[in-house]
Design a protein around this motif. Structure first.
Motif, mmCIF file in Angstrom:
data_model
loop_
_atom_site.group_PDB
_atom_site.id
_atom_site.type_symbol
_atom_site.label_atom_id
_atom_site.label_comp_id
_atom_site.label_asym_id
_atom_site.label_seq_id
_atom_site.Cartn_x
_atom_site.Cartn_y
_atom_site.Cartn_z
ATOM 1 N N PHE A 122 0.824 -1.199 0.000
ATOM 2 C CA PHE A 122 0.000 0.000 0.000
ATOM 3 C C PHE A 122 0.867 1.261 0.000
ATOM 4 N N GLN A 123 0.354 2.316 -0.593
ATOM 5 C CA GLN A 123 0.930 3.626 -0.368
ATOM 6 C C GLN A 123 0.525 4.091 1.026
ATOM 7 N N VAL A 124 1.317 5.001 1.598
ATOM 8 C CA VAL A 124 1.084 5.441 2.968
ATOM 9 C C VAL A 124 0.872 6.950 2.995
ATOM 10 N N GLY A 125 -0.238 7.368 3.598
ATOM 11 C CA GLY A 125 -0.547 8.780 3.756
ATOM 12 C C GLY A 125 -0.634 9.159 5.220
ATOM 13 N N LEU A 126 -0.520 10.443 5.484
ATOM 14 C CA LEU A 126 -0.531 10.957 6.855
ATOM 15 C C LEU A 126 -1.325 12.248 6.909
ATOM 16 N N HIS A 127 -2.232 12.338 7.883
ATOM 17 C CA HIS A 127 -2.865 13.605 8.244
ATOM 18 C C HIS A 127 -2.186 14.092 9.516
ATOM 19 N N SER A 128 -1.679 15.311 9.520
ATOM 20 C CA SER A 128 -0.951 15.784 10.695
ATOM 21 C C SER A 128 -1.064 17.288 10.817
ATOM 22 N N ALA A 129 -0.987 17.760 12.056
ATOM 23 C CA ALA A 129 -0.875 19.197 12.312
ATOM 24 C C ALA A 129 0.580 19.619 12.455
ATOM 25 N N GLY A 130 1.504 18.673 12.255
ATOM 26 C CA GLY A 130 2.919 19.002 12.340
ATOM 27 C C GLY A 130 3.411 19.248 13.749
ATOM 28 N N ASP A 144 4.124 8.601 1.237
ATOM 29 C CA ASP A 144 3.873 8.948 -0.156
ATOM 30 C C ASP A 144 3.095 10.247 -0.287
ATOM 31 N N TRP A 145 2.411 10.645 0.779
ATOM 32 C CA TRP A 145 1.594 11.867 0.734
ATOM 33 C C TRP A 145 1.295 12.312 2.158
ATOM 34 N N VAL A 146 1.214 13.643 2.345
ATOM 35 C CA VAL A 146 0.877 14.219 3.643
ATOM 36 C C VAL A 146 -0.182 15.302 3.447
ATOM 37 N N GLY A 147 -1.182 15.307 4.302
ATOM 38 C CA GLY A 147 -2.108 16.420 4.422
ATOM 39 C C GLY A 147 -1.747 17.172 5.695
ATOM 40 N N LEU A 148 -1.159 18.368 5.554
ATOM 41 C CA LEU A 148 -0.659 19.133 6.700
ATOM 42 C C LEU A 148 -1.622 20.257 7.043
ATOM 43 N N ASP A 149 -2.121 20.239 8.274
ATOM 44 C CA ASP A 149 -3.008 21.301 8.734
ATOM 45 C C ASP A 149 -2.203 22.558 9.044
ATOM 46 N N ILE A 150 -2.551 23.648 8.398
ATOM 47 C CA ILE A 150 -2.015 24.963 8.734
ATOM 48 C C ILE A 150 -3.199 25.780 9.233
ATOM 49 N N LYS A 151 -3.214 26.050 10.522
ATOM 50 C CA LYS A 151 -4.438 26.509 11.158
ATOM 51 C C LYS A 151 -4.671 28.012 11.058
#
Length: 250
Positions: A122-130, A144-151
């Protein structure tokens, strides 16, 4: 056997049978990773990918609009071996596994879990606020991909997160992603109660000037499926589409 290898695969090939049905929440013993939620199939958590989403329980921030407050406290509701067996049965059916939360980087065993998922193809993704840039650096080679929260902009962070100096780790994490080859998007949850359209545009322009190419604005909703608290104007949306290679309004 090392902790990493025991996480990648059960000790005996027949110890944990492949599961065709997604595991249900269970009473979990001490020492298990804090997997506290599961979405077996999602087309929205990683744009363009069909994913399973594993939610990690635990987050040190207390964002005023948090849509997963039940995941702020560390806890586990799934046995990793059962999840692994079920993921084996999803090969060829799903593209990826996304680790979300909570704050998934709060899980110290996350590198092991990601390596195990990667070993299944599988590809691996991450949701994070850093929140934990050091831990992000550790798992970045697996991602493989990140969704980074910039608040918010720097001066608005602490009021949203309920924690002091909270902008610094997010800024470090963003710089790390910009310097990497990992695909990512930045996204901001928007409500005029804490971020006017003018302030949102200032934040977005700053991100674009720093090199962010993919950006999403998520309208705050009181609950999933609810009507957004407010909607961005057409003029604002036009500018955001102009500044980024990819822009999504959710």
């Amino acid at each position: 056997m090392s902790a990493a290898s025991s996480t990648n695969r059960p000790a005996r090939a027949d110890a944990i049978p492949i599961r065709l049905v997604a595991p249900a929440p269970a009473v979990v013993g001490a020492g298990e990773p804090a997997v506290a939620g599961l979405v077996p199939f999602s087309s929205v958590d990683w744009p363009g990918r069909l994913s399973a989403v594993l939610f990690i329980g635990g987050c040190p921030w207390r964002c005023r609009y948090c849509h997963n407050p039940h995941l702020q406290t560390r806890h586990a509701a799934y046995r990793w071996a059962e999840l692994y067996g079920w993921l084996e049965s999803r090969r060829g059916l799903l593209d990826a596994v996304v680790f979300s939360g909570g704050e998934p980087l709060s899980e110290s065993r996350l590198p092991e879990l990601m390596a195990a998922v990667k070993s299944l193809g599988f590809q691996v993704g991450l949701h994070s606020a850093g929140i934990y840039p050091g831990r992000l650096a550790t798992v970045l080679p697996l991602l493989d991909w990140v969704g980074l929260d910039i608040k918010a902009r720097a001066d608005g962070y602490d009021a949203l997160t309920g924690r002091s100096r909270s902008y610094w780790p997010a800024a470090v994490s963003l710089e790390m992603l910009l310097a990497s080859d990992c695909a990512f998007e930045c996204r901001t949850t928007w409500d005029p109660e804490w971020l006017s359209e003018t302030e949102l545009l200032e934040l977005a322009r700053e991100l674009a000037e720093r090199g962010v190419r993919h950006y999403a604005v998520q309208a705050r909703r009181s609950s999933p499926g609810a009507v957004p608290a407010a909607c961005l104007s057409d003029d604002t949306l036009d500018l955001l589409r102009e500044w980024f290679d990819g822009f999504d309004y959710r």
